[in-house]
Design a protein around this motif. Structure first.
Motif, PDB file in Angstrom:
ATOM      1  N   TYR A 271      48.236 -12.423  20.418  1.00  0.00           N
ATOM      2  CA  TYR A 271      47.499 -13.143  21.461  1.00  0.00           C
ATOM      3  C   TYR A 271      46.350 -12.277  21.964  1.00  0.00           C
ATOM      4  O   TYR A 271      45.223 -12.724  22.114  1.00  0.00           O
ATOM      5  CB  TYR A 271      48.480 -13.471  22.586  1.00  0.00           C
ATOM      6  CG  TYR A 271      47.880 -13.819  23.932  1.00  0.00           C
ATOM      7  CD1 TYR A 271      47.435 -15.108  24.208  1.00  0.00           C
ATOM      8  CD2 TYR A 271      47.810 -12.864  24.949  1.00  0.00           C
ATOM      9  CE1 TYR A 271      46.927 -15.425  25.448  1.00  0.00           C
ATOM     10  CE2 TYR A 271      47.300 -13.178  26.187  1.00  0.00           C
ATOM     11  CZ  TYR A 271      46.857 -14.457  26.433  1.00  0.00           C
ATOM     12  OH  TYR A 271      46.357 -14.768  27.656  1.00  0.00           O
ATOM     13  N   TRP A 272      46.640 -11.011  22.173  1.00  0.00           N
ATOM     14  CA  TRP A 272      45.607 -10.112  22.673  1.00  0.00           C
ATOM     15  C   TRP A 272      44.534  -9.895  21.607  1.00  0.00           C
ATOM     16  O   TRP A 272      43.336  -9.928  21.886  1.00  0.00           O
ATOM     17  CB  TRP A 272      46.224  -8.771  23.058  1.00  0.00           C
ATOM     18  CG  TRP A 272      45.190  -7.755  23.419  1.00  0.00           C
ATOM     19  CD1 TRP A 272      44.541  -7.654  24.609  1.00  0.00           C
ATOM     20  CD2 TRP A 272      44.655  -6.753  22.569  1.00  0.00           C
ATOM     21  NE1 TRP A 272      43.630  -6.636  24.556  1.00  0.00           N
ATOM     22  CE2 TRP A 272      43.674  -6.061  23.312  1.00  0.00           C
ATOM     23  CE3 TRP A 272      44.900  -6.362  21.261  1.00  0.00           C
ATOM     24  CZ2 TRP A 272      42.945  -5.011  22.796  1.00  0.00           C
ATOM     25  CZ3 TRP A 272      44.180  -5.311  20.732  1.00  0.00           C
ATOM     26  CH2 TRP A 272      43.208  -4.640  21.498  1.00  0.00           C
TER      27      TRP A 272
ATOM     28  N   ASN B 233      42.249 -12.827  21.365  1.00  0.00           N
ATOM     29  CA  ASN B 233      41.464 -13.178  22.557  1.00  0.00           C
ATOM     30  C   ASN B 233      40.740 -12.010  23.191  1.00  0.00           C
ATOM     31  O   ASN B 233      40.173 -12.158  24.257  1.00  0.00           O
ATOM     32  CB  ASN B 233      42.382 -13.802  23.610  1.00  0.00           C
ATOM     33  CG  ASN B 233      42.958 -15.100  23.150  1.00  0.00           C
ATOM     34  OD1 ASN B 233      42.239 -15.960  22.660  1.00  0.00           O
ATOM     35  ND2 ASN B 233      44.261 -15.242  23.265  1.00  0.00           N
ATOM     36  N   GLN B 234      40.790 -10.839  22.569  1.00  0.00           N
ATOM     37  CA  GLN B 234      40.306  -9.672  23.292  1.00  0.00           C
ATOM     38  C   GLN B 234      38.831  -9.751  23.666  1.00  0.00           C
ATOM     39  O   GLN B 234      38.426  -9.166  24.654  1.00  0.00           O
ATOM     40  CB  GLN B 234      40.595  -8.404  22.508  1.00  0.00           C
ATOM     41  CG  GLN B 234      40.027  -8.413  21.121  1.00  0.00           C
ATOM     42  CD  GLN B 234      40.310  -7.102  20.395  1.00  0.00           C
ATOM     43  OE1 GLN B 234      40.394  -6.072  21.035  1.00  0.00           O
ATOM     44  NE2 GLN B 234      40.459  -7.160  19.096  1.00  0.00           N
TER      45      GLN B 234
ATOM     46  N   LYS C 284      37.155 -12.621  24.168  1.00  0.00           N
ATOM     47  CA  LYS C 284      36.818 -13.850  24.878  1.00  0.00           C
ATOM     48  C   LYS C 284      36.876 -13.617  26.380  1.00  0.00           C
ATOM     49  O   LYS C 284      37.642 -12.776  26.860  1.00  0.00           O
ATOM     50  CB  LYS C 284      37.792 -14.958  24.501  1.00  0.00           C
ATOM     51  CG  LYS C 284      37.588 -15.441  23.083  1.00  0.00           C
ATOM     52  CD  LYS C 284      38.482 -16.615  22.804  1.00  0.00           C
ATOM     53  CE  LYS C 284      38.605 -16.838  21.315  1.00  0.00           C
ATOM     54  NZ  LYS C 284      39.847 -17.506  20.985  1.00  0.00           N
ATOM     55  N   ALA C 285      36.090 -14.408  27.087  1.00  0.00           N
ATOM     56  CA  ALA C 285      36.060 -14.246  28.534  1.00  0.00           C
ATOM     57  C   ALA C 285      37.155 -15.072  29.193  1.00  0.00           C
ATOM     58  O   ALA C 285      37.909 -14.573  30.012  1.00  0.00           O
ATOM     59  CB  ALA C 285      34.702 -14.656  29.079  1.00  0.00           C
ATOM     60  N   VAL C 286      37.252 -16.323  28.814  1.00  0.00           N
ATOM     61  CA  VAL C 286      38.216 -17.207  29.460  1.00  0.00           C
ATOM     62  C   VAL C 286      39.363 -17.438  28.482  1.00  0.00           C
ATOM     63  O   VAL C 286      39.170 -17.971  27.396  1.00  0.00           O
ATOM     64  CB  VAL C 286      37.561 -18.538  29.853  1.00  0.00           C
ATOM     65  CG1 VAL C 286      38.565 -19.424  30.559  1.00  0.00           C
ATOM     66  CG2 VAL C 286      36.362 -18.279  30.738  1.00  0.00           C
ATOM     67  N   VAL C 287      40.521 -16.996  28.874  1.00  0.00           N
ATOM     68  CA  VAL C 287      41.671 -17.032  27.982  1.00  0.00           C
ATOM     69  C   VAL C 287      42.814 -17.759  28.675  1.00  0.00           C
ATOM     70  O   VAL C 287      43.139 -17.440  29.819  1.00  0.00           O
ATOM     71  CB  VAL C 287      42.127 -15.595  27.646  1.00  0.00           C
ATOM     72  CG1 VAL C 287      43.225 -15.613  26.610  1.00  0.00           C
ATOM     73  CG2 VAL C 287      40.961 -14.767  27.172  1.00  0.00           C
TER      74      VAL C 287
ATOM     75  N   ASP D 286      46.571 -18.438  29.674  1.00  0.00           N
ATOM     76  CA  ASP D 286      47.677 -17.491  29.772  1.00  0.00           C
ATOM     77  C   ASP D 286      48.743 -17.777  28.735  1.00  0.00           C
ATOM     78  O   ASP D 286      49.006 -18.925  28.408  1.00  0.00           O
ATOM     79  CB  ASP D 286      48.301 -17.576  31.167  1.00  0.00           C
ATOM     80  CG  ASP D 286      47.506 -16.784  32.167  1.00  0.00           C
ATOM     81  OD1 ASP D 286      46.635 -16.013  31.718  1.00  0.00           O
ATOM     82  OD2 ASP D 286      47.730 -16.943  33.364  1.00  0.00           O
ATOM     83  N   MET D 287      49.340 -16.706  28.245  1.00  0.00           N
ATOM     84  CA  MET D 287      50.447 -16.871  27.317  1.00  0.00           C
ATOM     85  C   MET D 287      51.688 -17.254  28.106  1.00  0.00           C
ATOM     86  O   MET D 287      51.864 -16.841  29.237  1.00  0.00           O
ATOM     87  CB  MET D 287      50.685 -15.559  26.571  1.00  0.00           C
ATOM     88  CG  MET D 287      51.473 -15.693  25.323  1.00  0.00           C
ATOM     89  SD  MET D 287      51.640 -14.099  24.494  1.00  0.00           S
ATOM     90  CE  MET D 287      53.214 -13.576  25.134  1.00  0.00           C
TER      91      MET D 287
ATOM     92  N   GLN E 108      45.008  -2.054  32.608  1.00  0.00           N
ATOM     93  CA  GLN E 108      43.805  -2.778  32.226  1.00  0.00           C
ATOM     94  C   GLN E 108      43.165  -2.043  31.049  1.00  0.00           C
ATOM     95  O   GLN E 108      43.236  -0.824  30.969  1.00  0.00           O
ATOM     96  CB  GLN E 108      42.815  -2.796  33.398  1.00  0.00           C
ATOM     97  CG  GLN E 108      43.242  -3.664  34.519  1.00  0.00           C
ATOM     98  CD  GLN E 108      42.655  -5.046  34.434  1.00  0.00           C
ATOM     99  OE1 GLN E 108      41.761  -5.300  33.642  1.00  0.00           O
ATOM    100  NE2 GLN E 108      43.176  -5.948  35.223  1.00  0.00           N
ATOM    101  N   GLN E 109      42.574  -2.813  30.166  1.00  0.00           N
ATOM    102  CA  GLN E 109      41.925  -2.187  29.017  1.00  0.00           C
ATOM    103  C   GLN E 109      40.687  -1.422  29.454  1.00  0.00           C
ATOM    104  O   GLN E 109      39.922  -1.881  30.278  1.00  0.00           O
ATOM    105  CB  GLN E 109      41.513  -3.261  28.014  1.00  0.00           C
ATOM    106  CG  GLN E 109      42.431  -3.327  26.830  1.00  0.00           C
ATOM    107  CD  GLN E 109      42.197  -2.164  25.898  1.00  0.00           C
ATOM    108  OE1 GLN E 109      41.104  -1.982  25.473  1.00  0.00           O
ATOM    109  NE2 GLN E 109      43.203  -1.388  25.601  1.00  0.00           N
TER     110      GLN E 109
END
Lengths: 109, 539
Positions: free
Chosen positions: A72-73, A76-77, A79-82, A84-85, A107-108
Motif C-alpha cells: 500500500y505504501w 501510494n508513496q 501520491k498526495a491524496v491516499v 486509508d487502508m 513520518q517519512q
C-alpha cells in the motif's frame, strides 16, 4: 533466489516469516519504509545473505496486514491524496505493537 | 471437496425393515401404543428406544405400532448432527402444546381460551437483540476484551432539574431555555435533545396573518461547572443564541463550526486557551454570527508586542483550500477576523513525540501567565522539524508547486492507521484501562490518549488538505483580531478609527492542525522593503 555463497542476496524480493511459519514474499523496495527491515538486510547479518527475515514475535495474520501495508505504501508513496487502508479492529493492538517494532510509526523523511 | 458444507443427514426411510412389507408409512392402523410412552415424544412418534428393548427395526407384533407421522421440514427431524455445518447446535425440541380449553361466553359467539393460560404462540420466546454484536478487541496475547457491563444509570439531581426546565419550555412554547445556576457539571445529549421539540406558538388574533416560523432557540448554560462543551448542543437545529458564560471550558470542539444558525455566542469567563480554527468558518463575511463575546479567557498571547503582518493574505490564500462563499444579504453586518500573526509550527510524530523547538503547552497542563506567551514566526519564514530532510519536501517555499498545495499528505503510517481504527472502537475507553493495567509502553498510551481525545472532540479534519485525522502531525496558532464589520464601504476616517480600536483589542488565538508534516503554512514571499509593523496592546 539468487543467493551466492557469501554474497548478499540481490533478489528483487525478500521473504518475511511469521512465528507460525507462514512466509510472505515482498518487494524489497516496498520494505524500505521500515528501518528495522532495512537494518536486517544490511551486510553483516544472515538475513542479508538469505533474504529471509524471521519475526518470532509476529503472527501470520498480523504479518499479512503488515505486508499489505508495505505494498500500500509502495503504491501510494508519491501520491498526495491516499485513501486509508482498512485495519481490522481485532488486530489493531497487535498491529500497533508490530508497527512500533518495525519502525512504521515515523513520518517519512 | 472438504470445503463443501455438510448438511444434516437426511432422516432414513421410516423403517428399513418395514420396506419389506411395502411402503412403511402406509401401514394399517394398529392398536395404539400405550399412552405413557407416546406422551414423552413430541416430534417423533417412535417409542423410546432402550438397549433392553427389542430391536425397533423389527415390527412389534404384540403391541402394534403407532403410525409414523412427520411434521415440518426434513431437517427438523434430526436436530442434532455432530458433524454438520450447524456445529453443536442443540436445538431444543419444542414440547407439544397442551390442547387448549376453549370456552365461550353465554352471549358471545367467539370461543376463547380458558382462564389465564397464555397462548405460547402469542408470546415471544426471548427478546431479539437488534443491534449486531460489536467486534471485540483482541488484546496482545490472544485474550479477548470482556464485553461491556451494562450499568444502571441515573441522572444527578442537578440534571433532573434541567430536564424539568426543558419540559416546561416545551409545554409553554418558550424559546428561551434558561439553565443557568444549576450547578451542572455535565449535561448529557439525551437531556438537551428534547429542546428540538420546542415549537413556536403563533400569535392568534384578528387580522394577524398566520406566520409559520421556525423557533429561535436561545440556550443559556451560564454559571455552571461544565468542563466539557456539551455535545448535545449540536443536535439542536434552530439554536440561535448560546451562552456558556462562567463555566470551566478548556477547549471547544471543532464541530462548533456546524452551528450555522448561531447569531450570538458568549464564552465569557471560561478557561479557554485558544479557539478551534474551524470556528473561523462562522466568522466571515455573510456569516450569521453578529455577536461573539470571548474575553476574558486565559488565551495564549504573543510574546512580542510588535510584529509584521506582511504576507498574511498570501499565506491564507495558499495554505487553505478556498471556502465556499456565503450568500451575502444586501445589509449584512457581522463578525469577521483579521489575521495578524502566526506561531511557528509544532511537529509531532504519530506517537505524540514532539519534533520541533516550538511547543504549544499540553491542554491539561496548568499554566502561569508567562507560559501563555508564545513566539511568533513571520509569514515568509517556516521552520522545519528537527532531523528532517527538507530537500525531499515539495513545499520548501520555491515557486511553481501549486499542484502540491492543499494536500500533499501521502500515505499514513501503519501506526497511525491502526491507532485510528482503535480510537474509533466503541469500547476504547475500557480498553485504555485494560492496557494501562497490562503495562503497555508509555509512548503507546500517550499516542492512544491523543487519538482518543481527537476522536472525542469530534470529527477532526486537516485544515490544509481536509483529510480526516485523529491526532494532528502539525499544529500552529494564528492570532487574529475579531471585530464587527458592516458591508457599507468604510470611509477613511472610520477605517483609521477601526485600526486604532483594534490595536487596543486583545488578539484571539485560533488553533490550526495539519495531518502530516507536509500540511504546514505556506511560506509567503519575502518582503522587498522593510514591512509595516503592527503593535498590539497588552492585555
Amino acid at each position: 533466489m539468487a543467493v551466492n555463497d557469501d554474497d548478499v542476496c540481490t533478489s528483487k524480493y525478500i521473504t518475511l516469516v511469521s512465528n507460525d511459519g507462514f512466509e510472505f514474499v515482498v518487494l524489497r523496495e516496498a520494505t524500505a519504509i521500515s528501518p528495522t527491515i532495512k537494518g536486517m538486510l544490511r551486510n553483516p547479518f544472515s538475513e542479508a545473505r538469505t533474504g529471509r527475515c524471521e519475526f518470532p514475535e509476529i503472527s501470520a495474520p498480523v504479518l499479512e496486514k503488515v505486508t499489505e501495508y508495505f505494498h500500500y505504501w509502495y503504491k501510494n508513496q508519491d501520491k498526495a491524496v491516499v485513501p486509508d487502508m482498512d485495519i481490522p479492529v481485532e488486530l489493531c493492538l497487535e498491529i500497533l505493537v508490530a508497527a512500533d517494532f518495525l519502525g512504521l510509526d515515523k513520518q517519512q523523511g | 471437496m472438504d470445503e463443501e458444507p455438510t448438511l444434516p443427514r437426511l432422516p432414513g426411510p421410516p423403517h428399513r425393515a418395514s420396506a419389506i412389507g411395502g411402503y412403511g408409512r402406509k401401514r394399517g392402523r394398529g392398536p395404539l401404543a400405550p399412552a405413557a410412552t407416546a406422551a414423552c415424544f413430541s416430534t417423533s412418534s417412535d417409542p423410546a428406544v432402550f438397549s433392553s428393548d427389542d430391536d425397533p427395526a423389527l415390527d412389534n407384533y404384540i403391541h402394534g405400532r403407532r403410525k409414523k407421522r412427520y411434521v415440518g421440514s426434513w431437517y427438523d427431524q434430526q436436530p442434532a448432527s455432530s458433524d454438520s455445518a450447524l456445529g453443536d447446535d442443540t436445538r431444543s425440541i419444542p414440547l407439544p402444546k397442551p390442547k387448549r380449553q376453549l370456552r365461550r361466553q353465554l352471549d358471545s359467539g367467539v370461543w376463547l381460551s380458558q382462564g389465564d393460560e397464555i397462548d405460547p404462540d402469542d408470546v415471544l420466546d426471548e427478546v431479539i437483540e437488534l443491534d449486531s454484536p460489536r467486534p471485540r478487541l483482541l488484546l496482545p496475547g490472544g485474550t479477548m476484551a470482556p464485553p461491556p457491563q451494562p450499568t444502571n444509570f441515573r441522572y444527578p439531581a442537578e440534571e433532573e432539574r434541567a430536564i424539568e426546565i426543558i419540559e416546561d419550555c416545551i409545554e409553554s412554547g418558550k424559546e428561551m431555555v434558561d439553565l443557568t445556576h444549576l450547578n451542572l457539571v455535565t449535561i448529557s445529549d439525551a437531556t438537551l435533545e428534547p429542546i428540538n421539540r420546542i415549537t413556536r406558538i403563533p400569535i392568534v388574533g384578528e387580522d394577524i396573518p398566520f406566520v409559520p416560523g421556525e423557533p429561535e432557540i436561545k440556550l443559556y448554560l451560564g454559571a455552571n461547572f461544565l468542563r466539557r462543551f456539551p455535545d448535545g448542543v449540536f443536535n439542536i437545529a434552530n439554536l440561535t443564541e448560546l451562552s456558556l458564560r462562567g463555566n470551566f471550558l478548556r477547549e471547544l470542539p471543532r464541530s462548533i463550526a456546524s452551528l450555522k444558525n448561531l447569531r450570538v455566542l458568549s464564552l465569557v469567563i471560561n478557561q479557554l486557551r485558544y479557539m478551534p480554527g474551524e470556528f473561523l468558518d462562522l466568522l466571515r463575511e455573510g456569516g450569521k454570527l453578529s455577536e461573539v463575546r470571548l474575553h476574558p479567557n486565559p488565551f495564549y498571547q504573543l510574546k512580542a508586542r510588535e510584529f509584521c503582518d506582511f504576507g498574511a493574505v498570501e499565506y491564507q490564500q495558499k495554505t487553505f483550500p478556498p471556502l465556499e462563499p456565503l450568500e451575502r444579504p444586501a445589509h449584512w453586518a457581522g463578525m469577521v477576523t483579521t489575521l495578524r500573526a502566526r506561531t511557528p509550527v509544532q511537529y509531532f510524530e504519530p506517537t505524540g513525540a514532539v519534533r520541533s523547538d516550538f511547543q504549544i503547552p499540553e491542554p491539561n497542563q496548568s499554566l502561569s501567565a508567562d507560559d501563555r506567551l508564545l513566539d511568533h514566526e513571520d509569514f515568509w519564514e517556516l521552520a522545519g522539524p528537527k532531523t528532517y530532510r527538507w530537500d525531499k519536501q515539495p513545499q520548501t517555499g520555491s515557486d511553481g508547486e501549486d499542484d502540491q498545495q492543499h494536500g500533499a499528505a501521502g500515505p499514513r503510517t501503519l501506526f497511525e492507521l491502526a491507532m485510528n481504527t482503535l480510537a474509533r472502537h466503541p469500547d476504547t475507553e475500557r480498553t485504555m484501562d485494560l492496557l494501562s493495567e497490562k503495562g503497555m509502553p508509555e509512548h503507546f498510551m500517550q499516542a492512544f490518549e491523543r487519538a482518543y481525545r481527537g476522536h472525542k472532540m469530534g470529527g477532526l479534519r486537516c485544515c490544509v488538505c481536509q483529510r480526516e485525522m485523529l491526532s494532528p502531525a502539525t499544529q500552529w496558532i494564528e492570532f487574529r483580531h475579531v471585530h464587527r464589520q458592516e458591508l457599507t464601504p468604510l470611509s477613511i476616517a472610520s477605517a483609521i478609527f477601526l485600526a486604532l480600536k483594534l490595536s487596543k483589542e486583545p488578539l484571539v488565538p485560533f488553533l490550526r492542525q495539519g495531518c502530516s508534516w507536509k500540511c504546514v503554512p505556506h511560506k509567503a514571499a519575502a518582503p522587498t522593503e522593510p514591512p509595516r509593523r503592527v503593535s498590539v496592546a497588552s492585555e
